[in-house]
Design a protein around this motif. Structure first.
Motif, mmCIF file in Angstrom:
data_model
loop_
_atom_site.group_PDB
_atom_site.id
_atom_site.type_symbol
_atom_site.label_atom_id
_atom_site.label_comp_id
_atom_site.label_asym_id
_atom_site.label_seq_id
_atom_site.Cartn_x
_atom_site.Cartn_y
_atom_site.Cartn_z
ATOM 1 N N GLY A 47 0.455 -1.332 -0.110
ATOM 2 C CA GLY A 47 0.190 0.106 -0.126
ATOM 3 C C GLY A 47 0.993 0.767 -0.391
ATOM 4 N N VAL A 48 0.859 2.439 -0.885
ATOM 5 C CA VAL A 48 0.567 3.289 -0.588
ATOM 6 C C VAL A 48 0.372 5.044 -0.121
ATOM 7 N N ALA A 49 -0.986 4.609 -0.093
ATOM 8 C CA ALA A 49 -1.172 5.264 0.180
ATOM 9 C C ALA A 49 -3.101 5.607 0.070
ATOM 10 N N SER A 50 -4.032 6.042 0.080
ATOM 11 C CA SER A 50 -5.672 5.979 0.439
ATOM 12 C C SER A 50 -6.549 6.945 1.558
ATOM 13 N N VAL A 51 -7.336 6.914 0.569
ATOM 14 C CA VAL A 51 -8.131 8.690 0.740
ATOM 15 C C VAL A 51 -9.550 7.222 0.967
ATOM 16 N N GLY A 66 5.837 12.222 3.199
ATOM 17 C CA GLY A 66 6.431 13.682 2.383
ATOM 18 C C GLY A 66 6.983 14.106 1.432
ATOM 19 N N ARG A 67 6.156 12.796 0.241
ATOM 20 C CA ARG A 67 6.958 12.919 -1.087
ATOM 21 C C ARG A 67 5.621 12.475 -1.881
ATOM 22 N N PHE A 68 5.066 11.444 -1.167
ATOM 23 C CA PHE A 68 3.450 11.343 -2.087
ATOM 24 C C PHE A 68 2.195 12.377 -1.877
ATOM 25 N N SER A 69 1.457 12.514 -2.173
ATOM 26 C CA SER A 69 0.655 13.283 -1.996
ATOM 27 C C SER A 69 -1.199 12.439 -2.265
ATOM 28 N N ILE A 70 -2.075 12.115 -1.983
ATOM 29 C CA ILE A 70 -3.031 11.473 -2.658
ATOM 30 C C ILE A 70 -4.372 12.312 -2.636
ATOM 31 N N SER A 71 -4.756 12.935 -3.049
ATOM 32 C CA SER A 71 -5.920 13.874 -3.182
ATOM 33 C C SER A 71 -7.191 13.244 -3.899
ATOM 34 N N GLN A 72 -7.740 14.037 -3.872
ATOM 35 C CA GLN A 72 -9.708 13.353 -4.319
ATOM 36 C C GLN A 72 -10.655 13.835 -5.086
ATOM 37 N N ASP A 73 -11.233 14.220 -5.980
ATOM 38 C CA ASP A 73 -12.865 14.407 -6.435
ATOM 39 C C ASP A 73 -13.957 13.500 -6.453
ATOM 40 N N SER A 74 -13.960 13.459 -4.897
ATOM 41 C CA SER A 74 -15.159 13.084 -4.706
ATOM 42 C C SER A 74 -16.808 12.969 -5.103
ATOM 43 N N ALA A 75 -17.031 13.429 -6.309
ATOM 44 C CA ALA A 75 -18.581 14.054 -6.743
ATOM 45 C C ALA A 75 -17.986 13.028 -7.729
ATOM 46 N N ASN A 76 -17.329 12.789 -8.593
ATOM 47 C CA ASN A 76 -16.745 12.028 -9.516
ATOM 48 C C ASN A 76 -15.889 11.134 -9.247
ATOM 49 N N TYR A 77 -15.823 10.367 -7.897
ATOM 50 C CA TYR A 77 -14.649 9.094 -7.640
ATOM 51 C C TYR A 77 -13.452 9.527 -8.443
#
Length: 126
Positions: A47-51, A66-77
């Motif tokens: 596993g790397v990242a989860s949201v 500190g190096r990777f960043s996960i983000s989401q557009d929840s309206a569009n999954y």
């Protein structure tokens, strides 16, 4: 039927950046987990990242904090993985995974997820 489609990936030199995207379709639930995993040749999938599309914060593996960043557009999954300061050890096939909140006990455990993308290769050269 839930389907995941990934994009992004490629080859970069050490210290470079890449951005992965994953779009899920077919969900009728409003709260789902979306995660990124990776698998290098001869190694287990990790596993790397989860949201969570609810209100919980993201989770990261220690190796990418500190190096990777996960983000989401929840309206569009849709979920994104911004990868900065890439290292050769980040080289792997990266997979997007998703499932409903009720099925995910530990967000970075691949066995918790039923739905997977086809994978996208990330190669970091020294």
């Amino acid at each position: 039927q839930v389907q995941l489609v990934e994009s992004g990936g490629g080859s970069v030199q050490t210290g470079g950046s890449l951005r992965l995207s994953c779009a899920a379709s077919g969900y009728t639930y409003s709260s789902v987990y979306m995660a990124w995993f990776r698998q290098a040749p001869g190694k287990e999938r990790e596993g790397v990242a989860s949201v969570y599309t609810g209100r919980r914060g993201p989770i990261y593996a220690d190796s990418v904090k500190g190096r990777f960043s996960i983000s989401q557009d929840s309206a569009n999954y849709t979920v994104y993985l911004q990868m900065n300061s890439l290292k050769p050890e980040d080289t792997a096939m990266y997979y997007c995974a998703s499932d409903t909140a009720g099925r995910v006990v530990y967000a970075l455990n691949p066995t918790n997820y039923r739905y997977w993308g086809q994978g996208t290769q990330v190669t970091v050269s020294s």
